[in-house]
Design an enzyme around this catalytic site. Structure first.
Site, PDB file in Angstrom:
ATOM      1  N   ARG A   1      -3.505  28.240 -73.702  1.00  0.00           N
ATOM      2  CA  ARG A   1      -3.469  29.347 -73.216  1.00  0.00           C
ATOM      3  C   ARG A   1      -4.697  29.117 -72.410  1.00  0.00           C
ATOM      4  O   ARG A   1      -4.562  29.854 -71.157  1.00  0.00           O
ATOM      5  CB  ARG A   1      -3.456  30.420 -73.941  1.00  0.00           C
ATOM      6  CG  ARG A   1      -3.673  31.990 -73.461  1.00  0.00           C
ATOM      7  CD  ARG A   1      -3.379  33.104 -74.034  1.00  0.00           C
ATOM      8  NE  ARG A   1      -3.402  32.931 -75.515  1.00  0.00           N
ATOM      9  CZ  ARG A   1      -4.746  33.117 -76.289  1.00  0.00           C
ATOM     10  NH1 ARG A   1      -5.859  33.643 -75.762  1.00  0.00           N
ATOM     11  NH2 ARG A   1      -4.729  33.037 -77.731  1.00  0.00           N
TER      12      ARG A   1
ATOM     13  N   TYR B   1       6.477  44.730 -52.447  1.00  0.00           N
ATOM     14  CA  TYR B   1       7.732  43.973 -53.168  1.00  0.00           C
ATOM     15  C   TYR B   1       7.901  45.020 -54.251  1.00  0.00           C
ATOM     16  O   TYR B   1       7.128  45.452 -54.676  1.00  0.00           O
ATOM     17  CB  TYR B   1       6.857  42.511 -53.589  1.00  0.00           C
ATOM     18  CG  TYR B   1       7.897  42.099 -54.611  1.00  0.00           C
ATOM     19  CD1 TYR B   1       9.072  41.547 -54.321  1.00  0.00           C
ATOM     20  CD2 TYR B   1       7.648  42.219 -55.796  1.00  0.00           C
ATOM     21  CE1 TYR B   1       9.900  40.976 -55.262  1.00  0.00           C
ATOM     22  CE2 TYR B   1       8.401  41.567 -56.802  1.00  0.00           C
ATOM     23  CZ  TYR B   1       9.685  41.022 -56.533  1.00  0.00           C
ATOM     24  OH  TYR B   1      10.303  40.434 -57.410  1.00  0.00           O
TER      25      TYR B   1
ATOM     26  N   ASP C   1      -1.275  39.734 -51.137  1.00  0.00           N
ATOM     27  CA  ASP C   1      -0.139  39.131 -51.785  1.00  0.00           C
ATOM     28  C   ASP C   1       0.265  38.094 -50.692  1.00  0.00           C
ATOM     29  O   ASP C   1       0.782  38.584 -49.476  1.00  0.00           O
ATOM     30  CB  ASP C   1       0.895  39.919 -52.152  1.00  0.00           C
ATOM     31  CG  ASP C   1       2.314  39.188 -52.703  1.00  0.00           C
ATOM     32  OD1 ASP C   1       2.666  38.092 -52.236  1.00  0.00           O
ATOM     33  OD2 ASP C   1       2.807  39.978 -53.396  1.00  0.00           O
TER      34      ASP C   1
ATOM     35  N   LYS D   1       8.374  31.245 -55.177  1.00  0.00           N
ATOM     36  CA  LYS D   1       8.967  31.148 -53.733  1.00  0.00           C
ATOM     37  C   LYS D   1       8.550  29.966 -53.174  1.00  0.00           C
ATOM     38  O   LYS D   1       9.077  28.814 -53.520  1.00  0.00           O
ATOM     39  CB  LYS D   1       8.664  32.437 -52.878  1.00  0.00           C
ATOM     40  CG  LYS D   1       8.584  33.913 -53.869  1.00  0.00           C
ATOM     41  CD  LYS D   1      10.089  34.093 -54.178  1.00  0.00           C
ATOM     42  CE  LYS D   1      10.122  35.165 -55.156  1.00  0.00           C
ATOM     43  NZ  LYS D   1       9.284  36.566 -55.006  1.00  0.00           N
TER      44      LYS D   1
HETATM   45  C1  LIG Z   1       8.793  37.518 -55.749  1.00  0.00           C
HETATM   46  C2  LIG Z   1       7.574  38.264 -55.443  1.00  0.00           C
HETATM   47  C3  LIG Z   1       6.676  38.733 -56.307  1.00  0.00           C
HETATM   48  C4  LIG Z   1       7.042  38.663 -57.955  1.00  0.00           C
HETATM   49  O1  LIG Z   1       6.995  37.229 -58.296  1.00  0.00           O
HETATM   50  P1  LIG Z   1       7.748  36.978 -59.510  1.00  0.00           P
HETATM   51  O2  LIG Z   1       7.624  35.298 -59.683  1.00  0.00           O
HETATM   52  O3  LIG Z   1       9.073  37.134 -59.427  1.00  0.00           O
HETATM   53  O4  LIG Z   1       7.122  37.558 -60.818  1.00  0.00           O
HETATM   54  C5  LIG Z   1       5.662  39.195 -55.867  1.00  0.00           C
HETATM   55  N1  LIG Z   1       5.267  39.446 -54.603  1.00  0.00           N
HETATM   56  C6  LIG Z   1       6.149  39.132 -53.734  1.00  0.00           C
HETATM   57  C7  LIG Z   1       6.100  39.200 -52.105  1.00  0.00           C
HETATM   58  C8  LIG Z   1       7.392  38.425 -54.156  1.00  0.00           C
HETATM   59  O5  LIG Z   1       8.243  38.101 -53.051  1.00  0.00           O
END
Ligand SMILES: *Cc1c(COP(=O)(O)O)cnc(C)c1O
Length: 381
Positions: free
Chosen positions: A46, A98, A170, A195
């Protein structure tokens, strides 16, 4: 060294026993000590793990940060970052962020005493007007999802710097290949590595990258304390994915540009949203801020909502699915799928209609993708 070279090599060589050219997976919860106080840099997974550390080094380098923490999901990364704050603090963020982030900010974090303002951040004057005495953080997500609106990162960070506020971006949609928030003034960049960074739709993961060693240390402390770090197996896969990030992003955006140019002229399309289009209303800001435009685009189809099922059913290549950033092309209706939690009112206010279709353009041949969409348009007559 250049981006592609660093993405292949940085952090990778952890095996000095056999000189493996890839990072081994260290599937261990704990590490034994040679004697009291003496170990080889790790004591419990962890807190730290060599496979995860390899990915952390790589991502910190690609974003231009001093350090990074790799988390179990994108939301885990975002939750960790929010813990830089405490009860009574106020955060300014966009009204088109998001959906999962919106739920965390709108419902869960306020229960812990943190306040949020959701505003149209495309005009920095709105951000300035939303400042309060207790504002501590500005949370940027750009381009927005699904309409690809752009927030001016440098101008927003300038407002924050004057008042000593934290800035977070982000950077999931563009990745450091197409946009470098830390160079533009942000303190932290966060990712859903689910992603583009992993890029193969086979992992959920997240990351926080900090510009300064002090913030990097604090984020590591928070992730360990909160229990948000990711598994060694996921880190292995994501590190494998990130080695091809540059070539993948180039192809994603070449394909997206071709599709956007074609869609914009199509008689059954009312409007096309893509940062690489000359017609994007924020063209000048995009030219300053982006080093690429990514693989996400949206369009408003000129057809009644009842016909959408026929459109999607006629597609052979595009999969009707949420999520994005993988090698395979995905298509979806934000109204009923990725953005349904916004509610009809919220959707309408932000300009999303049932006719809005979002596309994650994959790495297939662009002519096949165009022919597939044409099958969809033919099916609705
Ligand atoms: C998918 C996404 C998230 C969240 O990510 P997870 O891996 O699904 O927890 C946050 N911000 C953006 C812009 C995203 O596309």
């Amino acid at each position: 060294m250049r981006f592609e070279t660093r993405s292949v090599h940085t952090g990778v060589y952890k095996d000095t026993t056999f000189n493996s050219v890839t990072t081994p997976i260290y599937p261990t919860s704990t590490f034994y000590f040679d004697r009291i106080g003496v170990h080889k840099g790790y004591d419990y997974t962890r807190t730290g793990n060599p496979t995860r550390a390899a990915l952390e080094e790589n991502l910190a380098d690609l974003e231009g940060g001093a350090g990074a923490v790799v988390c179990a999901t994108g939301m885990a990364a975002i939750t960790t970052t929010l813990h830089l704050l405490q009860a009574g603090d106020h955060v300014i963020t966009g009204n088109d962020i998001y959906g999962g982030t919106y739920r965390l900010f709108d419902d869960l974090m306020p229960r812990m005493g943190i306040e949020f303002s959701f505003i149209d951040m495309t005009d920095p004057a709105n951000t300035e007007a939303a400042l309060r005495d207790n504002t501590k953080m500005i949370w940027i997500e750009t381009p927005s999802n699904p309409l690809l609106n752009i927030v001016d990162i440098a101008a927003t960070c300038a407002i924050a710097k004057q008042r000593g506020l934290l800035t977070v971006c982000d950077n999931t949609f563009l990745t450091p290949y197409c946009q470098r928030p830390l160079d533009l003034g942000c303190d932290l960049a966060v990712h859903s590595t689910t992603k583009y960074l992993n890029g193969h739709s086979d992992v959920v993961g997240g990351a926080v990258i900090a510009k300064t060693p002090e913030h990097a240390e604090r984020i590591k402390y928070l992730a360990n304390g909160l229990g948000t770090p990711g598994s060694p197996f996921d880190a292995f896969l994501t590190l494998r994915g990130v080695k091809t990030l540059g070539p993948r992003m180039r192809t994603h955006q070449e394909n997206a540009q071709q599709l956007a140019d074609w869609l914009e002229k199509h008689p059954r399309v009312q409007k096309t949203y893509y940062p690489g289009l000359e017609s994007h209303p924020q063209r000048e800001l995009i030219a300053r801020q982006h080093t690429g435009h990514g693989g996400m685009l949206s369009f408003d189809i000129d057809a009644p909502a009842e016909k959408l099922d026929d459109f999607f059913a006629a597609l052979d290549i595009f999969l009707l699915a949420e999520s994005l950033g993988g090698v395979e092309s995905l298509i979806e209706q934000p109204w009923s799928m990725s953005h349904a939690s916004m509610g009809e009112q919220g959707l309408k206010e932000s300009g999303i209609t049932p006719q809005t279709i979002r596309v994650s353009v994959g790495l297939e041949h662009p002519d096949d993708l165009i022919e597939d969409l044409e099958r969809g348009f033919k099916a609705i007559g």
